[in-house]
Design a protein around this motif. Structure first.
Motif, PDB file in Angstrom:
ATOM      1  N   GLY A  32       0.824  -1.208   0.000  1.00  0.00           N
ATOM      2  CA  GLY A  32       0.000   0.000   0.000  1.00  0.00           C
ATOM      3  C   GLY A  32       0.852   1.249   0.000  1.00  0.00           C
ATOM      4  N   VAL A  61      -4.265  10.700   1.501  1.00  0.00           N
ATOM      5  CA  VAL A  61      -4.804   9.477   0.906  1.00  0.00           C
ATOM      6  C   VAL A  61      -3.937   8.312   1.356  1.00  0.00           C
ATOM      7  CG1 VAL A  61      -5.370   8.278  -1.248  1.00  0.00           C
ATOM      8  CG2 VAL A  61      -5.564  10.770  -1.128  1.00  0.00           C
ATOM      9  N   LYS A 106       0.783   5.860   1.017  1.00  0.00           N
ATOM     10  CA  LYS A 106       0.070   7.057   1.436  1.00  0.00           C
ATOM     11  C   LYS A 106       0.615   8.236   0.646  1.00  0.00           C
ATOM     12  CE  LYS A 106       3.071   7.576   5.443  1.00  0.00           C
ATOM     13  NZ  LYS A 106       3.139   7.693   6.897  1.00  0.00           N
ATOM     14  N   TRP A 145      -3.758   3.829   1.053  1.00  0.00           N
ATOM     15  CA  TRP A 145      -4.333   2.651   0.424  1.00  0.00           C
ATOM     16  C   TRP A 145      -3.582   1.412   0.883  1.00  0.00           C
ATOM     17  CZ3 TRP A 145      -1.595   6.447  -1.871  1.00  0.00           C
ATOM     18  CH2 TRP A 145      -0.399   6.109  -2.494  1.00  0.00           C
ATOM     19  N   VAL A 167      -9.021   2.049   0.080  1.00  0.00           N
ATOM     20  CA  VAL A 167      -8.508   3.416  -0.021  1.00  0.00           C
ATOM     21  C   VAL A 167      -9.253   4.289   0.984  1.00  0.00           C
ATOM     22  CG1 VAL A 167      -8.187   5.411  -1.531  1.00  0.00           C
ATOM     23  CG2 VAL A 167      -8.043   3.097  -2.488  1.00  0.00           C
TER      24      VAL A 167
END
Length: 114
Positions: free
Chosen positions: A9, A41, A11, A43, A52
Motif C-alpha cells: 500500500g 490518501v 500514502k 491505500w 482506499v
C-alpha cells in the motif's frame, strides 16, 4: 505532493494552492477553480482486496469551503453479483462546518443557499 509506497500500500499528501480541478460531467462548468485544496490518501493491498481512505480533505474557493472524508474498497467476489471485485463499495462523509452569512448579504440569499 508527498508519496510513501510499498507493495502492501502507501500514502500520499496533496496540497494545491491557486489551482483547479477538471471534472467533466460532474458540474455544468467542468473547471472548478480552487484557492486551496489539501488531502491525505492511504491505500492498502491485501491479496485481491484493495482499500482506499481519503482523510483530512479541505477545500476552498470564492464560492464554497468545506471538509470531507471518503473510503473505497473492492467488493468481496464471494458476495458480489457476478463474482466481481469492481466497482467495489464507497462511503462519503461531509464534515459539517458552521454556516456564515456574508456581511451585507440579505438573509433570504443566505437561507436559499444553505
Amino acid at each position: 505532493m508527498d508519496f510513501d509506497l510499498t507493495q502492501q500500500g502507501g500514502k500520499a499528501k496533496l496540497v494545491v494552492a491557486d489551482g483547479a480541478l477538471v471534472l467533466p460531467g460532474v458540474f455544468e462548468e467542468p473547471v472548478l477553480p480552487l484557492d486551496r485544496l489539501s488531502s491525505a490518501v492511504a491505500w492498502q493491498i491485501d491479496g485481491e482486496r484493495i482499500a482506499v481512505q481519503v482523510t483530512d480533505t479541505r477545500f476552498a474557493n470564492a464560492d464554497a469551503q468545506g471538509e470531507a472524508r471518503a473510503t473505497w474498497h473492492t467488493s468481496d467476489p464471494a458476495q458480489s453479483r457476478g463474482g466481481a471485485r469492481f466497482p467495489g463499495g464507497a462511503g462519503f462523509e461531509r464534515v459539517p462546518l458552521p454556516c456564515r452569512r456574508h456581511p451585507g448579504a440579505p438573509l433570504s440569499a443566505f437561507v436559499h443557499s444553505a
